[in-house]
Design a protein around this motif. Structure first.
Motif, short mmCIF file in Angstrom:
data_model
loop_
_atom_site.label_atom_id
_atom_site.label_comp_id
_atom_site.label_asym_id
_atom_site.label_seq_id
_atom_site.Cartn_x
_atom_site.Cartn_y
_atom_site.Cartn_z
N UNK A 56 0.84 -1.19 0.00
CA UNK A 56 0.00 0.00 0.00
C UNK A 56 0.88 1.24 0.00
N UNK A 57 0.53 2.18 -0.87
CA UNK A 57 1.18 3.49 -0.87
C UNK A 57 0.16 4.49 -0.33
N UNK A 58 0.59 5.30 0.63
CA UNK A 58 -0.32 6.25 1.27
C UNK A 58 0.23 7.65 1.11
N UNK A 59 -0.54 8.50 0.42
CA UNK A 59 -0.21 9.92 0.33
C UNK A 59 -0.79 10.55 1.58
N UNK A 60 0.09 11.07 2.44
CA UNK A 60 -0.36 11.57 3.74
C UNK A 60 -1.13 12.88 3.61
N UNK A 61 -2.19 12.98 4.40
CA UNK A 61 -2.93 14.23 4.48
C UNK A 61 -1.99 15.31 4.98
N UNK A 62 -2.18 16.52 4.51
CA UNK A 62 -1.32 17.63 4.89
C UNK A 62 -1.63 18.14 6.29
N UNK A 63 -1.06 19.29 6.57
CA UNK A 63 -1.27 19.89 7.88
C UNK A 63 -1.76 21.32 7.71
N UNK A 64 -2.51 21.76 8.67
CA UNK A 64 -3.06 23.11 8.63
C UNK A 64 -1.97 24.10 8.97
N UNK A 65 -1.99 25.34 8.51
CA UNK A 65 -3.09 25.97 7.79
C UNK A 65 -3.05 25.75 6.28
N UNK A 66 -1.95 25.21 5.73
CA UNK A 66 -1.88 25.04 4.28
C UNK A 66 -2.95 24.09 3.75
N UNK A 67 -3.18 23.00 4.42
CA UNK A 67 -4.12 21.99 3.94
C UNK A 67 -5.41 22.04 4.75
N UNK A 68 -6.28 22.96 4.39
CA UNK A 68 -7.51 23.13 5.17
C UNK A 68 -8.48 21.96 4.99
N UNK A 69 -8.28 21.14 3.96
CA UNK A 69 -9.14 19.97 3.74
C UNK A 69 -8.46 18.68 4.21
N UNK A 70 -7.44 18.80 5.04
CA UNK A 70 -6.69 17.62 5.49
C UNK A 70 -7.56 16.67 6.30
N UNK A 97 1.96 19.48 2.84
CA UNK A 97 2.51 19.52 4.19
C UNK A 97 2.92 20.95 4.56
N UNK A 98 3.15 21.22 5.82
CA UNK A 98 3.49 22.57 6.27
C UNK A 98 4.81 23.07 5.70
N UNK A 99 5.69 22.14 5.26
CA UNK A 99 6.96 22.56 4.65
C UNK A 99 6.86 22.65 3.12
N UNK A 100 5.65 22.49 2.58
CA UNK A 100 5.44 22.60 1.14
C UNK A 100 5.72 21.32 0.36
N UNK A 101 5.78 20.19 1.04
CA UNK A 101 6.09 18.93 0.37
C UNK A 101 4.87 18.01 0.31
N UNK A 102 5.01 16.96 -0.49
CA UNK A 102 4.07 15.83 -0.51
C UNK A 102 4.81 14.64 0.07
N UNK A 103 4.15 13.86 0.91
CA UNK A 103 4.79 12.71 1.53
C UNK A 103 4.00 11.44 1.18
N UNK A 104 4.74 10.41 0.76
CA UNK A 104 4.15 9.11 0.44
C UNK A 104 4.85 8.07 1.31
N UNK A 105 4.08 7.32 2.10
CA UNK A 105 4.63 6.21 2.88
C UNK A 105 4.15 4.92 2.24
N UNK A 106 5.00 3.89 2.26
CA UNK A 106 4.67 2.62 1.64
C UNK A 106 4.80 1.48 2.65
N UNK A 107 4.00 0.43 2.45
CA UNK A 107 4.06 -0.72 3.35
C UNK A 107 5.12 -1.73 2.92
N UNK A 108 5.61 -1.61 1.69
CA UNK A 108 6.70 -2.43 1.17
C UNK A 108 7.62 -1.51 0.37
N UNK A 109 8.84 -1.96 0.12
CA UNK A 109 9.76 -1.15 -0.69
C UNK A 109 9.20 -1.00 -2.10
N UNK A 110 9.22 0.22 -2.61
CA UNK A 110 8.72 0.52 -3.95
C UNK A 110 9.66 1.49 -4.65
N UNK A 111 9.40 1.68 -5.93
CA UNK A 111 10.11 2.71 -6.70
C UNK A 111 9.10 3.79 -7.04
#
Length: 121
Positions: A56-70, A97-111
């Protein structure tokens, strides 16, 4: 381990782009990939899984105040072994994210490859 920086591969208007190899990202919470200075609405991710099992690849919800729909939460996508999934573009109001990035976490190693769609197309 820590999150791996994933650089953009810019799609080129009226031209071509050689297929990039992508960036290997490790699994687990706090790991995965991070796209810095992200432009979510112009970002498409390619995730390839050759780990030997489904993941599973998970794009993490952002953080406020940048991501008001998080509050809508993260986006989880299943990537079967030997498969590739394309996901995005993304809503900055949900995933930035609050630092202006997108974060993806994975349950297995991926490319992972991050493609930036040019605005002038």
């Amino acid at each position: 381990m820590a999150r791996t920086a994933v650089a953009y591969s810019a799609l080129v208007p009226n031209s071509s782009l050689a297929d990039p190899a992508g960036t290997a990202v490790s699994s687990g919470a706090g790991n995965g990939g991070q796209v810095s200075a992200a432009r979510p609405e112009l970002t498409v991710l390619r995730l390839s899984n050759a780990s030997g099992g489904s993941g599973t690849a998970t794009v993490l919800a952002g953080s406020q105040p940048l991501a008001i729909a998080s509050g809508q939460g993260s986006l989880a996508v299943t990537v079967a072994n030997g498969a590739t999934q394309w996901i995005g573009p993304f809503e900055s109001g949900r995933f930035l994210q609050s630092d202006g990035s997108l974060i993806v976490e994975t349950s297995v190693a991926m490319t992972m490859t991050a493609f930036r769609v040019p605005r002038n197309t």
